[in-house]
Design a protein around this motif. Structure first.
Motif, PDB file in Angstrom:
ATOM      1  N   GLY A 156       9.049 -13.063  19.023  1.00  0.00           N
ATOM      2  CA  GLY A 156       8.524 -14.197  18.270  1.00  0.00           C
ATOM      3  C   GLY A 156       9.549 -15.242  17.896  1.00  0.00           C
ATOM      4  O   GLY A 156       9.215 -16.216  17.209  1.00  0.00           O
ATOM      5  N   GLU A 157      10.805 -15.071  18.332  1.00  0.00           N
ATOM      6  CA  GLU A 157      11.866 -16.018  17.986  1.00  0.00           C
ATOM      7  C   GLU A 157      12.474 -16.634  19.244  1.00  0.00           C
ATOM      8  O   GLU A 157      12.460 -16.036  20.315  1.00  0.00           O
ATOM      9  N   GLU A 158      13.001 -17.833  19.094  1.00  0.00           N
ATOM     10  CA  GLU A 158      13.643 -18.506  20.214  1.00  0.00           C
ATOM     11  C   GLU A 158      15.041 -17.937  20.465  1.00  0.00           C
ATOM     12  O   GLU A 158      15.712 -17.502  19.523  1.00  0.00           O
ATOM     13  N   PRO A 159      15.502 -17.941  21.716  1.00  0.00           N
ATOM     14  CA  PRO A 159      16.868 -17.485  22.003  1.00  0.00           C
ATOM     15  C   PRO A 159      17.903 -18.354  21.297  1.00  0.00           C
ATOM     16  O   PRO A 159      17.720 -19.566  21.140  1.00  0.00           O
ATOM     17  N   ARG A 160      19.003 -17.739  20.894  1.00  0.00           N
ATOM     18  CA  ARG A 160      20.083 -18.461  20.236  1.00  0.00           C
ATOM     19  C   ARG A 160      21.392 -17.690  20.444  1.00  0.00           C
ATOM     20  O   ARG A 160      21.398 -16.593  20.980  1.00  0.00           O
ATOM     21  N   VAL A 161      22.485 -18.249  19.982  1.00  0.00           N
ATOM     22  CA  VAL A 161      23.818 -17.727  20.283  1.00  0.00           C
ATOM     23  C   VAL A 161      24.239 -16.678  19.255  1.00  0.00           C
ATOM     24  O   VAL A 161      24.052 -16.853  18.049  1.00  0.00           O
ATOM     25  N   GLY A 162      24.819 -15.600  19.761  1.00  0.00           N
ATOM     26  CA  GLY A 162      25.377 -14.561  18.904  1.00  0.00           C
ATOM     27  C   GLY A 162      26.732 -14.124  19.411  1.00  0.00           C
ATOM     28  O   GLY A 162      27.162 -14.490  20.508  1.00  0.00           O
ATOM     29  N   VAL A 163      27.398 -13.334  18.596  1.00  0.00           N
ATOM     30  CA  VAL A 163      28.690 -12.769  18.988  1.00  0.00           C
ATOM     31  C   VAL A 163      28.631 -11.270  18.736  1.00  0.00           C
ATOM     32  O   VAL A 163      28.007 -10.809  17.770  1.00  0.00           O
ATOM     33  N   ARG A 164      29.245 -10.493  19.603  1.00  0.00           N
ATOM     34  CA  ARG A 164      29.179  -9.046  19.488  1.00  0.00           C
ATOM     35  C   ARG A 164      30.365  -8.499  18.710  1.00  0.00           C
ATOM     36  O   ARG A 164      31.516  -8.863  18.951  1.00  0.00           O
ATOM     37  N   ILE A 165      30.076  -7.592  17.784  1.00  0.00           N
ATOM     38  CA  ILE A 165      31.102  -6.834  17.067  1.00  0.00           C
ATOM     39  C   ILE A 165      30.630  -5.383  17.033  1.00  0.00           C
ATOM     40  O   ILE A 165      29.565  -5.087  16.493  1.00  0.00           O
ATOM     41  N   GLY A 166      31.369  -4.480  17.639  1.00  0.00           N
ATOM     42  CA  GLY A 166      30.929  -3.097  17.746  1.00  0.00           C
ATOM     43  C   GLY A 166      29.612  -3.024  18.499  1.00  0.00           C
ATOM     44  O   GLY A 166      29.446  -3.600  19.573  1.00  0.00           O
ATOM     45  N   GLU A 167      28.642  -2.329  17.917  1.00  0.00           N
ATOM     46  CA  GLU A 167      27.309  -2.213  18.525  1.00  0.00           C
ATOM     47  C   GLU A 167      26.308  -3.126  17.841  1.00  0.00           C
ATOM     48  O   GLU A 167      25.099  -2.878  17.872  1.00  0.00           O
ATOM     49  N   LEU A 168      26.804  -4.214  17.272  1.00  0.00           N
ATOM     50  CA  LEU A 168      25.967  -5.159  16.549  1.00  0.00           C
ATOM     51  C   LEU A 168      26.133  -6.565  17.107  1.00  0.00           C
ATOM     52  O   LEU A 168      27.137  -6.885  17.755  1.00  0.00           O
ATOM     53  N   VAL A 169      25.147  -7.407  16.824  1.00  0.00           N
ATOM     54  CA  VAL A 169      25.198  -8.829  17.183  1.00  0.00           C
ATOM     55  C   VAL A 169      25.131  -9.635  15.897  1.00  0.00           C
ATOM     56  O   VAL A 169      24.247  -9.409  15.055  1.00  0.00           O
ATOM     57  N   LEU A 170      26.057 -10.578  15.741  1.00  0.00           N
ATOM     58  CA  LEU A 170      26.029 -11.486  14.606  1.00  0.00           C
ATOM     59  C   LEU A 170      25.302 -12.757  15.014  1.00  0.00           C
ATOM     60  O   LEU A 170      25.700 -13.431  15.967  1.00  0.00           O
ATOM     61  N   ASP A 171      24.246 -13.081  14.286  1.00  0.00           N
ATOM     62  CA  ASP A 171      23.473 -14.305  14.504  1.00  0.00           C
ATOM     63  C   ASP A 171      24.264 -15.465  13.906  1.00  0.00           C
ATOM     64  O   ASP A 171      24.359 -15.618  12.686  1.00  0.00           O
ATOM     65  N   LEU A 172      24.840 -16.302  14.769  1.00  0.00           N
ATOM     66  CA  LEU A 172      25.763 -17.334  14.303  1.00  0.00           C
ATOM     67  C   LEU A 172      25.056 -18.540  13.683  1.00  0.00           C
ATOM     68  O   LEU A 172      25.649 -19.241  12.860  1.00  0.00           O
ATOM     69  N   ALA A 173      23.815 -18.798  14.070  1.00  0.00           N
ATOM     70  CA  ALA A 173      23.143 -20.017  13.602  1.00  0.00           C
ATOM     71  C   ALA A 173      22.995 -20.062  12.082  1.00  0.00           C
ATOM     72  O   ALA A 173      23.417 -21.038  11.441  1.00  0.00           O
ATOM     73  N   PRO A 174      22.395 -19.057  11.427  1.00  0.00           N
ATOM     74  CA  PRO A 174      22.226 -19.158   9.974  1.00  0.00           C
ATOM     75  C   PRO A 174      23.534 -19.085   9.202  1.00  0.00           C
ATOM     76  O   PRO A 174      23.692 -19.735   8.169  1.00  0.00           O
ATOM     77  N   VAL A 175      24.500 -18.309   9.713  1.00  0.00           N
ATOM     78  CA  VAL A 175      25.777 -18.177   9.007  1.00  0.00           C
ATOM     79  C   VAL A 175      26.556 -19.487   9.085  1.00  0.00           C
ATOM     80  O   VAL A 175      27.120 -19.955   8.082  1.00  0.00           O
TER      81      VAL A 175
END
Length: 405
Positions: A28-47
């Motif tokens: 239900g969400e549009e694709p956007r840019v993230g960065v990987r740290i460990g086994e997680l993805v940080l959603d860069l847009a809101p931060v």
């Protein structure tokens, strides 16, 4: 660089000295840019919006292109900012709500590919191919040690890791055949390669010197240049690869920024004769990256990128020496990576010596030559990291599906 507060990330292959970029989506969400740290993805847009970064809008895009187009000053600044977020405990309350498990997101093709060029930069691979197809002639053609040989591929069939690969059809003609025939490729192959993504372009008519490589190249991806050897063998004279290559090229869904590879640069094995001055052999360096080729869950080869004859910077310099422009999203690849030993060959063509010497009997119970329907190939990459351990580049996975009528 201090230790990350993200649980499970410290000491992993995706610690804060890595931080690859990708594009992800959730239902239900549009694709956007993230960065990987460990086994997680940080959603860069809101931060980035919360911290009022000038370039926060680029992280809302469905590809990395807008971010890459900002250029190296912004790339370095954003990387420092992300590193601070993930190592400073005072940032934890802001960041932690926007960390998502990899299992909860869908990764997308990270780059809108503009142009695609594939080189032929491994002396060992080129020599093996020469010996297989021209056993009574010189293994290397006369131009090979004077310039990085390459061909223009098809950008529209570059796909993300995990995309199925349909067995291609085309014309084939074996040495004993009276006439060509049409049908599915029977000699489908892999090529374990490294890909380089251009972030900042160059104007038409200008050249990119070896010394300016880091001003233009944003990062590195794993790459599999799938190859239909029987189609290729019939079509490539006199103009080179075409349908035997253009049906699919897979890249990793994570782009490792060039800055993360600072500890991986190494000297080239040596170039003789000395290349022309525009290829600046005194400045050109290689990368110490280990590759694993995994077929059906078993490692069949370990090609070492450090053995490559031509450097990434020389490839870009040669690509633009005639004034050809580079564009944001351009992808250029190294060509098959192969070492000196049989278990370091980066294609099944070489591992099976043209199909005449099956490999892997001890692993599979029977010898293998070319790809069969249902085969899954995974390419894995690691490199020295700035923290003293190793970092992982994005894997490249593809499964072969039967030819379609």
């Amino acid at each position: 660089m201090t230790t990350t507060w993200v649980e499970g990330a410290a000491g992993s292959l995706f610690d804060v000295d890595n931080l690859p970029y990708g594009v992800f989506s959730r239902p239900g969400e549009e694709p956007r840019v993230g960065v990987r740290i460990g086994e997680l993805v940080l959603d860069l847009a809101p931060v980035s919006a919360a911290e009022m970064l000038d370039v926060h809008h680029v992280f809302e895009e469905p590809s990395l292109n807008a971010f890459m187009a900002e250029g190296p000053r912004v790339w370095r600044s954003v990387r420092r900012w992300i590193t601070g977020l993930l190592t400073d405990e005072t940032e934890r309350d802001l960041v932690e709500p926007h960390l998502m498990p990899l299992a909860d997101v869908t990764l997308q093709l990270p780059v809108e590919v503009a142009d695609y060029v594939d080189f032929y930069a491994s002396e060992h691979h080129a020599s093996n191919v020469g010996r297989i197809f021209r056993p009574d002639a010189e293994a290397l053609l006369p131009n090979w040690k004077h310039l990085p040989v390459g061909y223009h591929g098809r950008a529209g069939t570059v796909v993300g890791s995990g995309t199925p690969v349909v067995r291609p059809c085309g014309q084939r003609k074996g040495p004993a055949d009276q006439a060509p025939a049409y049908g599915p490729s029977t000699r489908l192959d892999i090529e374990a390669e490294l890909g380089f993504v251009v972030g900042a372009g160059s104007p038409l008519g200008e050249r990119v010197p070896v010394s300016a490589f880091a001003d233009h190249v944003f990062g590195v991806v794993g790459l599999n240049d799938w190859s239909a050897r029987d189609i290729q063998a019939w079509e490539y004279v006199p103009l080179g690869p075409f349908l035997g290559k253009s049906f699919a090229t897979s890249i990793s869904q994570w782009v490792t920024p060039l800055e993360a590879l600072g500890a991986a640069w190494t000297d080239l094995p040596g170039q003789d004769p000395l290349p022309l001055p525009y290829l600046a052999p005194e400045e050109a360096r290689g990368l110490d990256i280990d590759i694993e080729v995994v077929l059906g869950g078993r490692v069949v080869s370990r090609p070492p990128y450090r053995t490559m004859y031509w450097s990434p910077a020389q490839m870009l310099a040669h690509l633009t020496v005639n004034g050809a422009s580079a564009r944001t999203g351009d992808l250029f690849a190294s060509g098959t990576v192969s070492g000196t030993e049989r278990d370091q060959r980066g294609s099944f063509l070489e591992l099976s010596w043209g199909g005449r010497e099956p490999f892997g009997e001890e692993l599979f119970g029977t010898g293998r030559t070319f790809l069969e329907d249902g085969d899954e190939v995974v390419l894995r990459y690691t490199a020295p990291g700035a923290l003293g351990g190793r970092i992982a580049l994005g894997e490249v996975t593809g499964r072969i599906e039967p030819a379609r009528p």
